[in-house]
Design a protein around this motif. Sequence first.
Motif, PDB file in Angstrom:
ATOM      1  N   GLU A  95       0.805  -1.361   0.061  1.00  0.00           N
ATOM      2  CA  GLU A  95      -0.008  -0.051   0.000  1.00  0.00           C
ATOM      3  C   GLU A  95       1.009   1.275   0.098  1.00  0.00           C
ATOM      4  N   ASP A  96       2.093   1.205   0.620  1.00  0.00           N
ATOM      5  CA  ASP A  96       2.981   2.318   0.802  1.00  0.00           C
ATOM      6  C   ASP A  96       3.317   2.734  -0.710  1.00  0.00           C
ATOM      7  N   VAL A  97       3.793   1.687  -1.385  1.00  0.00           N
ATOM      8  CA  VAL A  97       4.162   1.892  -2.629  1.00  0.00           C
ATOM      9  C   VAL A  97       3.099   2.476  -3.569  1.00  0.00           C
ATOM     10  N   ALA A  98       1.871   1.840  -3.486  1.00  0.00           N
ATOM     11  CA  ALA A  98       0.895   2.797  -4.255  1.00  0.00           C
ATOM     12  C   ALA A  98       0.627   4.037  -4.000  1.00  0.00           C
ATOM     13  N   MET A  99       0.620   4.466  -2.744  1.00  0.00           N
ATOM     14  CA  MET A  99       0.642   5.946  -2.289  1.00  0.00           C
ATOM     15  C   MET A  99       1.588   6.570  -2.711  1.00  0.00           C
ATOM     16  N   HIS A 100       2.834   6.107  -2.575  1.00  0.00           N
ATOM     17  CA  HIS A 100       4.100   6.886  -3.283  1.00  0.00           C
ATOM     18  C   HIS A 100       3.774   7.266  -4.566  1.00  0.00           C
ATOM     19  N   PHE A 101       3.524   6.422  -5.452  1.00  0.00           N
ATOM     20  CA  PHE A 101       3.350   6.778  -6.992  1.00  0.00           C
ATOM     21  C   PHE A 101       1.881   7.403  -6.878  1.00  0.00           C
ATOM     22  N   ALA A 102       0.995   7.775  -6.199  1.00  0.00           N
ATOM     23  CA  ALA A 102      -0.097   8.328  -6.169  1.00  0.00           C
ATOM     24  C   ALA A 102      -0.183   9.653  -5.955  1.00  0.00           C
ATOM     25  N   GLY A 103       0.980  10.301  -5.853  1.00  0.00           N
ATOM     26  CA  GLY A 103       1.406  11.755  -5.282  1.00  0.00           C
ATOM     27  C   GLY A 103       1.419  11.925  -3.768  1.00  0.00           C
ATOM     28  N   ARG A 104       1.668  10.866  -3.065  1.00  0.00           N
ATOM     29  CA  ARG A 104       1.929  10.960  -1.659  1.00  0.00           C
ATOM     30  C   ARG A 104       3.276  10.243  -1.258  1.00  0.00           C
ATOM     31  N   PRO A 105       4.384  10.669  -1.828  1.00  0.00           N
ATOM     32  CA  PRO A 105       5.714  10.161  -1.850  1.00  0.00           C
ATOM     33  C   PRO A 105       6.257  10.185  -0.318  1.00  0.00           C
ATOM     34  N   LYS A 106       6.941   8.981  -0.135  1.00  0.00           N
ATOM     35  CA  LYS A 106       7.463   8.697   1.330  1.00  0.00           C
ATOM     36  C   LYS A 106       8.944   9.252   1.268  1.00  0.00           C
ATOM     37  N   GLU A 107       9.506   9.715   2.229  1.00  0.00           N
ATOM     38  CA  GLU A 107      10.839  10.073   2.350  1.00  0.00           C
ATOM     39  C   GLU A 107      11.840   9.140   1.827  1.00  0.00           C
ATOM     40  N   GLN A 108      11.614   8.052   2.371  1.00  0.00           N
ATOM     41  CA  GLN A 108      12.502   6.958   1.940  1.00  0.00           C
ATOM     42  C   GLN A 108      11.593   6.178   1.029  1.00  0.00           C
ATOM     43  N   GLU A 109      12.101   5.738  -0.123  1.00  0.00           N
ATOM     44  CA  GLU A 109      11.263   4.901  -1.152  1.00  0.00           C
ATOM     45  C   GLU A 109      10.716   3.534  -0.360  1.00  0.00           C
ATOM     46  N   PRO A 110       9.497   2.954  -0.383  1.00  0.00           N
ATOM     47  CA  PRO A 110       9.161   1.872   0.097  1.00  0.00           C
ATOM     48  C   PRO A 110       9.431   0.586  -0.792  1.00  0.00           C
ATOM     49  N   PHE A 111      10.265   0.753  -1.694  1.00  0.00           N
ATOM     50  CA  PHE A 111      10.539  -0.435  -2.739  1.00  0.00           C
ATOM     51  C   PHE A 111      11.947  -0.401  -3.212  1.00  0.00           C
ATOM     52  N   SER A 112      12.184  -1.650  -4.020  1.00  0.00           N
ATOM     53  CA  SER A 112      13.667  -1.413  -4.618  1.00  0.00           C
ATOM     54  C   SER A 112      13.250  -1.548  -5.871  1.00  0.00           C
ATOM     55  N   TRP A 113      14.107  -0.669  -6.857  1.00  0.00           N
ATOM     56  CA  TRP A 113      13.938  -0.902  -8.367  1.00  0.00           C
ATOM     57  C   TRP A 113      14.992  -2.219  -8.738  1.00  0.00           C
ATOM     58  N   THR A 114      14.344  -2.589  -9.715  1.00  0.00           N
ATOM     59  CA  THR A 114      15.044  -3.840 -10.549  1.00  0.00           C
ATOM     60  C   THR A 114      15.120  -3.700 -12.001  1.00  0.00           C
ATOM     61  N   GLU A 115      16.320  -3.598 -12.803  1.00  0.00           N
ATOM     62  CA  GLU A 115      16.313  -3.603 -14.179  1.00  0.00           C
ATOM     63  C   GLU A 115      15.684  -4.725 -14.788  1.00  0.00           C
ATOM     64  N   GLY A 116      14.691  -4.520 -15.483  1.00  0.00           N
ATOM     65  CA  GLY A 116      14.275  -5.913 -16.287  1.00  0.00           C
ATOM     66  C   GLY A 116      14.781  -5.806 -17.788  1.00  0.00           C
ATOM     67  N   GLU A 117      14.263  -6.676 -18.451  1.00  0.00           N
ATOM     68  CA  GLU A 117      14.807  -6.801 -20.109  1.00  0.00           C
ATOM     69  C   GLU A 117      14.444  -5.691 -20.903  1.00  0.00           C
ATOM     70  N   HIS A 118      13.226  -5.043 -20.546  1.00  0.00           N
ATOM     71  CA  HIS A 118      12.811  -3.900 -21.354  1.00  0.00           C
ATOM     72  C   HIS A 118      12.522  -2.608 -20.605  1.00  0.00           C
ATOM     73  N   SER A 119      12.250  -2.880 -19.272  1.00  0.00           N
ATOM     74  CA  SER A 119      11.851  -1.544 -18.455  1.00  0.00           C
ATOM     75  C   SER A 119      12.476  -1.847 -17.033  1.00  0.00           C
ATOM     76  N   VAL A 120      12.111  -0.867 -16.289  1.00  0.00           N
ATOM     77  CA  VAL A 120      12.274  -0.992 -14.782  1.00  0.00           C
ATOM     78  C   VAL A 120      11.108  -1.630 -14.111  1.00  0.00           C
ATOM     79  N   ARG A 121      11.243  -2.149 -12.887  1.00  0.00           N
ATOM     80  CA  ARG A 121      10.162  -2.756 -12.037  1.00  0.00           C
ATOM     81  C   ARG A 121      10.365  -2.924 -10.564  1.00  0.00           C
ATOM     82  N   PHE A 122       9.748  -3.318  -9.865  1.00  0.00           N
ATOM     83  CA  PHE A 122       9.856  -3.604  -8.298  1.00  0.00           C
ATOM     84  C   PHE A 122      10.153  -4.939  -8.166  1.00  0.00           C
ATOM     85  N   GLU A 123      10.892  -5.190  -7.093  1.00  0.00           N
ATOM     86  CA  GLU A 123      11.448  -6.625  -6.561  1.00  0.00           C
ATOM     87  C   GLU A 123      10.307  -7.309  -6.115  1.00  0.00           C
ATOM     88  N   GLU A 124       9.487  -6.829  -5.141  1.00  0.00           N
ATOM     89  CA  GLU A 124       8.539  -7.524  -4.330  1.00  0.00           C
ATOM     90  C   GLU A 124       7.184  -7.673  -4.915  1.00  0.00           C
TER      91      GLU A 124
END
Length: 161
Positions: A75-104
């Motif tokens: 839910e924190d990830v959803a809120m972060h990208f819905a315009g209520r960003p957290k000071e510390q990002e509640p996710f980790s980025w992963t490089e995919g084959e074509h684009s970036v994504r989240f690990e979990e």
Amino acid sequence: MDSREYRNCMGRFATGVTVVTCKTDNQHHGITANSFTSVSLDPPLVLVSVDRKAKAAQHLHTKPFTVNILASHQEDVAMHFAGRPKEQEPFSWTEGEHSVRFEESLAFIECTPWAEYDGGDHIIFVGKVENFEYQDKDALIYYSGKFTSLVSQASLENVSK
């Protein structure tokens, strides 16, 4: 038509929650979206609908993107990208084959651009599915303006043991 009441009516349709991500010039971008669906199996196509005024609409234009289907604990990830960003990002980025994504995420679907359509105050982005992966976890759901979760079959089986 009262647009607020129409929005309330549409909110009675329970949806999964996604964050659509992309990368431009080594910058990662994302937007929370529940307007997502499969379009075709052959070829495999999905669509996301994004408000024209959202910065993400500009970033998604002609760029590969990933639809990250969120798990119940994100839910924190959803809120972060819905315009209520957290000071510390509640996710980790992963490089995919074509684009970036989240690990979990519950699932991810990497897409290359297929088509864009006028959708009134939204732009409809259709992507060709190039890569995907999913897990058995509980899903994050949005219903009537609130987050809730949908329990997976795997969770139900674990409870009954």
